[in-house]
Design a protein around this motif. Sequence first.
Motif: not given
Length: 462
Positions: A395-396, A416-419, A437-439, A444-448
Amino acid sequence: MRTLYVNAVGTEKRVAVVENNRVVEVFMERPGEENPVGNIYIGRVTKVLPGMDAAFVDVGLDKQGYLHKSAIPGGEEKQIHELVHQGQAVVIQVVKEAIDTKGPKLTAKIEISGVYTVYLPHENMSAVSRNIQEQERKLALRELGNGMSGGFIFRSACENADLSIIEKEMKQLQALYKAICATNGSPPMLLHQAKSFLDRILHEIPLHTISHIVTDHIEMQQLIQTKTKSDITTLYRGKESLFSAYHIESEIEKALKKIVWLDNGAYILIEQTETMTVIDVNTGKFIGKGRQEDTNLQTNIYAAKEIARQLRLRDIGGMIAVDFINMKEKHHQEQVKQVLRDELLKDGAITKVFSFTALGILEMTRRRKRKSLRDYLLATCDCCKEGFVMSAQTAAYKLERELLQYRGSDYEAALVEANTHIQEVFQTLQSVLDVHFTTRMTHGFAIRHLGTKEEVLRLKNQ
């Protein structure tokens, strides 16, 4: 002929091999995960296992290596305790990287590869690639090998090369092995690093089978031109990532799914387990226009071709059971089996196709040297402990590539949302944007949002 797509922009390096407009193989390399296959070490025997006729050897990698007596010169006629003992220093080579809980597979029968030949210092033979057909050329190469100590395998690149150049390389490989053996040091220690990532690709994919190479990095283009001594490489300059532009990214995503749809509407189901891989063939939407037996045969032929491609693309190894659609006529089974064998001839891995069982299951094996595509890109789901999700590393690196598409744009930052696991890996990479980032996401991830730093910080704090 093949086309190679070399994605060198970004931290993770990737190469896709395309044949007849279909992706058939993917190679990847990440920092700290360099493939040790081909490397030569001086290792220390840590344990001798008489019951297995093998020994464990510490070569300085994460897991100890496995050395069977058959991989030791003279081992065919002796017991393992007659060949090595605990604490002994041995010069060995990695032939297969560590997979899952198994450590790397080792051999003391060293091989050193060049462009034209492979040198086998413990052998006394000469072999010529089957791709070289001309008898006079074969004879000349064998005579060249017979005139030197040790054994040599003459690769297909020898077909049109000058004999003096081949002979020069042979002497260089002999000198290299002599220098390796003369190296002083305490085990475990690396004596010789086989090849760079690009060198390994060009070794596995013979140059004469490559018609075109496309890369997205100018330094990589220059390096390829230097190594291949040809002008078959072009530079991709698009904003969209190379693998996305040529639809390779979508093929990789499909190769991580269980169901593969065929062009005729039928589909195959691929289930990888710890002990073996099971492949089920289904007619799906394919009806056919003739009798049922002919429809089944057509579907199975379609499936056999795609199964061979999927095994290469996914790099599936070990025992494989294929449940083709039932065929009552034995000669139809043989026809399907032959199609599969013909397609597998394009595969660089060693494969063996056996017979249909009484239940109509075709058995086969495939030897691989690295992790399967699934095991490389995915990880076990933390929630259900059974399914697979994109690993934090995958993912990174994917996030890094997606953000690279905005280099040179007016955007300053990204939200970006990602753990936290993905965030930790991403912090070790370089980004063209200021990433916050937000968690909220588990996998996965999402570019907000993309915009100015002020916009991104305001949205993050809402």
